[in-house]
Design a protein around this motif. Structure first.
Motif, PDB file in Angstrom:
ATOM      1  N   VAL A  73       0.827  -1.213   0.000  1.00 62.15           N
ATOM      2  CA  VAL A  73       0.000   0.000   0.000  1.00 62.15           C
ATOM      3  C   VAL A  73       0.863   1.264   0.000  1.00 62.15           C
ATOM      4  O   VAL A  73       0.422   2.315  -0.473  1.00 62.15           O
ATOM      5  N   LEU A  74       2.091   1.172   0.509  1.00 63.99           N
ATOM      6  CA  LEU A  74       2.986   2.330   0.442  1.00 63.99           C
ATOM      7  C   LEU A  74       3.397   2.627  -0.992  1.00 63.99           C
ATOM      8  O   LEU A  74       3.565   3.785  -1.371  1.00 63.99           O
ATOM      9  N   GLY A  75       3.537   1.592  -1.809  1.00 67.57           N
ATOM     10  CA  GLY A  75       3.877   1.788  -3.210  1.00 67.57           C
ATOM     11  C   GLY A  75       5.201   2.519  -3.378  1.00 67.57           C
ATOM     12  O   GLY A  75       6.176   2.279  -2.660  1.00 67.57           O
ATOM     13  N   ASP A  76       5.225   3.466  -4.320  1.00 65.12           N
ATOM     14  CA  ASP A  76       6.456   4.210  -4.605  1.00 65.12           C
ATOM     15  C   ASP A  76       6.874   5.117  -3.453  1.00 65.12           C
ATOM     16  O   ASP A  76       8.037   5.540  -3.390  1.00 65.12           O
ATOM     17  N   ALA A  77       5.942   5.438  -2.548  1.00 62.37           N
ATOM     18  CA  ALA A  77       6.299   6.287  -1.406  1.00 62.37           C
ATOM     19  C   ALA A  77       7.385   5.632  -0.560  1.00 62.37           C
ATOM     20  O   ALA A  77       8.200   6.321   0.066  1.00 62.37           O
ATOM     21  N   PHE A  78       7.429   4.294  -0.552  1.00 61.19           N
ATOM     22  CA  PHE A  78       8.435   3.586   0.242  1.00 61.19           C
ATOM     23  C   PHE A  78       9.840   3.935  -0.235  1.00 61.19           C
ATOM     24  O   PHE A  78      10.779   4.012   0.564  1.00 61.19           O
ATOM     25  N   TYR A  79       9.991   4.174  -1.545  1.00 62.20           N
ATOM     26  CA  TYR A  79      11.309   4.477  -2.099  1.00 62.20           C
ATOM     27  C   TYR A  79      11.680   5.952  -1.953  1.00 62.20           C
ATOM     28  O   TYR A  79      12.696   6.394  -2.488  1.00 62.20           O
ATOM     29  N   SER A  80      10.850   6.711  -1.228  1.00 62.20           N
ATOM     30  CA  SER A  80      11.206   8.087  -0.883  1.00 62.20           C
ATOM     31  C   SER A  80      11.780   8.179   0.525  1.00 62.20           C
ATOM     32  O   SER A  80      12.225   9.246   0.947  1.00 62.20           O
ATOM     33  N   ILE A  81      11.752   7.060   1.269  1.00 62.37           N
ATOM     34  CA  ILE A  81      12.371   7.027   2.600  1.00 62.37           C
ATOM     35  C   ILE A  81      13.883   6.920   2.416  1.00 62.37           C
ATOM     36  O   ILE A  81      14.372   6.055   1.688  1.00 62.37           O
TER      37      ILE A  81
END
Length: 505
Positions: free
Chosen positions: A275-283
């Motif tokens: 559910v995080l999707g691409d947002a995970f790769y902004s961490i």
């Protein structure tokens, strides 16, 4: 010769039965009309009694505004009904004429020629699914009698409706209300509304300024889990956030858990990452030190074995020659090495910032704040308000004393009007000052310039990053209260920040 009048107007005896038959249709028509009149009047009175209305309510309301206010959200004379709500619908009665003279959108909807008018006229219900009933009612209230009851919760949605239905005066009122009531506590939900509804780039910028400066506090707020995925992604991509990456990672994980619940998915590591999707790769995991990464991430299964291995290779090579998909750019103006140091936290004393008229102030100005903490900390600096005027500057003297009035540090600083929309500027001490728990300390700020900005909504008891601050009543000139908006601190370490690091910060 006979009587001319008799010949010209011959008399004729009319039969009474014939006369009755000739007049009966007229009489019956008049009786029917009279009966219809009384029947409609009785029906109206019965309706008014049923709805609790007074059939002479107009006589006690002398102005058109008062009469419109009486008609607001009432069934009386209503000729259209709105079914409003994103999920559950609420029926709201209204009057087309009032709406049409207030909004060109409603005017076209109800009175334009063609198929659209026929469609709306043929049905008395209009469905509204983009807002909640409370916000829609506030827009109607303004359209009926020029009043609106705004809160920080409904104002963004009312602003969206005002822009959609082309009511610029209401949009201006909403924008000013939100801008003057933004705080650390509500900046994130207001931003979420702005991003979802696309209502105001100016408000969005103000929200981001607050969130950037207080990112750690915002990320740990209970409202964080309710934001939209798009807002989460935009937040995690920002270079200007002042927060530890471990805090942002933990906040993202909590958000993902709540999102799984909203989607009726099992709350598992796999589903959270999905559910995080691409947002995970902004961490930005590379901004953590190896200990933080090992304790918070490596053993959590959120990263694959390959991703974990690449991260450890990166730690050993300073991320110069490794395949890591996660960003390595520092945030908030820090270097990567500084990110791996202990973070500097902010204890914010006020809910909002205001500006006082310049003529009310006298110089020199002095303000003293007394406080204590429940555990040892290292006080690294304070944030002070900047001048209002462009190109203006203010010189401050900051003194920190203990309960025996002994001077712990004295610092001078020049503050300029900044170009980044921030109301404050940090003043960093040459080295961190150790403060003991349960000891009352005082900070005094003296300025030769007029202090126009000041804080409103003072908080006396504040918990920040596990430290409890207790502030006592501020003393000083009446015109200068509301100063020293933030204390900058770190959990106390035996080896505090070096002088070089403090100056770089």
């Amino acid at each position: 010769m006979g009587d001319i009048r008799t010949e010209a107007f011959p008399t004729k005896k009319l039969d009474s039965r014939q006369d009755s038959e000739l007049d009966r249709p007229v009489i019956e028509s008049r009786l029917d009309s009279r009966m219809d009149y009384y029947a409609s009047k009785l029906a109206l009175r019965a309706s008014l009694r049923y709805t609790g209305e007074d059939d002479q309510w107009q006589t006690s309301r002398s102005s058109l505004r008062e009469r419109n206010e009486y008609m607001f959200n009432r069934e009386l004379f209503s000729d259209v009904r709105f079914l409003v709500g994103r999920t559950e619908k609420t029926s709201i009665p209204a009057h087309r004429y009032i709406l049409a003279i207030s909004s060109p959108v409603f005017s076209s909807l109800f009175y334009a020629f063609g198929a659209l008018q026929t469609e709306v006229t043929s049905r008395e219900q209009v469905e509204i699914s983009e807002c909640e009933p409370e916000s829609f009612l506030e827009m109607l209230r303004y359209m009926y009698y020029d009043e609106v009851q705004l809160t920080i919760d409904n104002a963004p949605e009312v602003l969206f409706l005002a822009r959609k239905y082309l009511i610029p005066s209401l949009a201006e009122i909403c924008t000013e209300f939100i801008a003057s009531n933004l705080t650390v506590a509500n900046a994130l939900p207001v931003l979420d509304h702005c991003c979802l509804l696309g209502v105001s780039k100016g408000l969005e910028k103000q929200c981001w300024t607050i969130i950037d400066q207080h990112a750690s506090e915002v990320a740990q707020d209970h409202q964080f889990v309710n934001i939209d995925h798009g807002t989460l992604t935009a937040l995690l991509k920002r270079d200007t956030l002042v927060a530890k990456e471990t805090v942002l990672f933990q906040a993202a994980v909590k958000w993902a858990g709540r999102e799984c619940q909203r989607l009726s998915l099992p709350v598992t590591v796999e589903n959270k990452r999905e559910v995080l999707g691409d947002a995970f790769y902004s961490i930005r995991f590379p901004l953590m030190n190896m200990k933080e990464f090992t304790e918070n991430v490596a053993q959590s299964s959120y990263l694959s074995h390959e991703e974990v291995a690449n991260m450890y290779v990166g730690f050993n090579s300073n991320f110069q020659s490794c395949k890591v998909r996660f960003p390595t750019e520092p945030r908030g103006g820090f270097t990567r090495a500084e990110h791996r140091q202990e973070p500097v936290f902010r204890c914010t004393r006020f809910e909002s910032t205001a500006v006082r008229p310049k003529w009310t102030a006298v110089t020199p100005q002095q303000s003293t704040v007394k406080f204590k903490v429940n555990q040892p900390i290292s006080l690294t600096g304070v944030a002070l308000y900047t001048p209002v005027m462009q190109s203006a500057s203010s010189r401050f003297k900051i003194e920190l004393r203990d309960c025996n009035d002994s001077m712990l540090t004295s610092h001078q600083a020049d503050l300029d009007n900044r170009d980044d929309d921030s109301d404050t500027q940090d003043v960093i001490f040459s080295e961190g000052i150790k403060l003991q728990n349960d000891v009352i300390y005082s900070i005094t700020v003296t300025s030769e310039e007029v202090l126009e900005r000041f804080g409103e909504g003072q908080r006396s008891d504040i918990r920040c990053e596990g430290v409890d601050f207790e502030f006592f009543e501020e003393s000083g000139d009446e015109e200068v209260t509301g100063q020293i908006p933030e204390l900058l601190f770190q959990p106390f370490k035996e080896a505090p920040l070096s002088k070089a690091f403090a100056e770089d910060y």
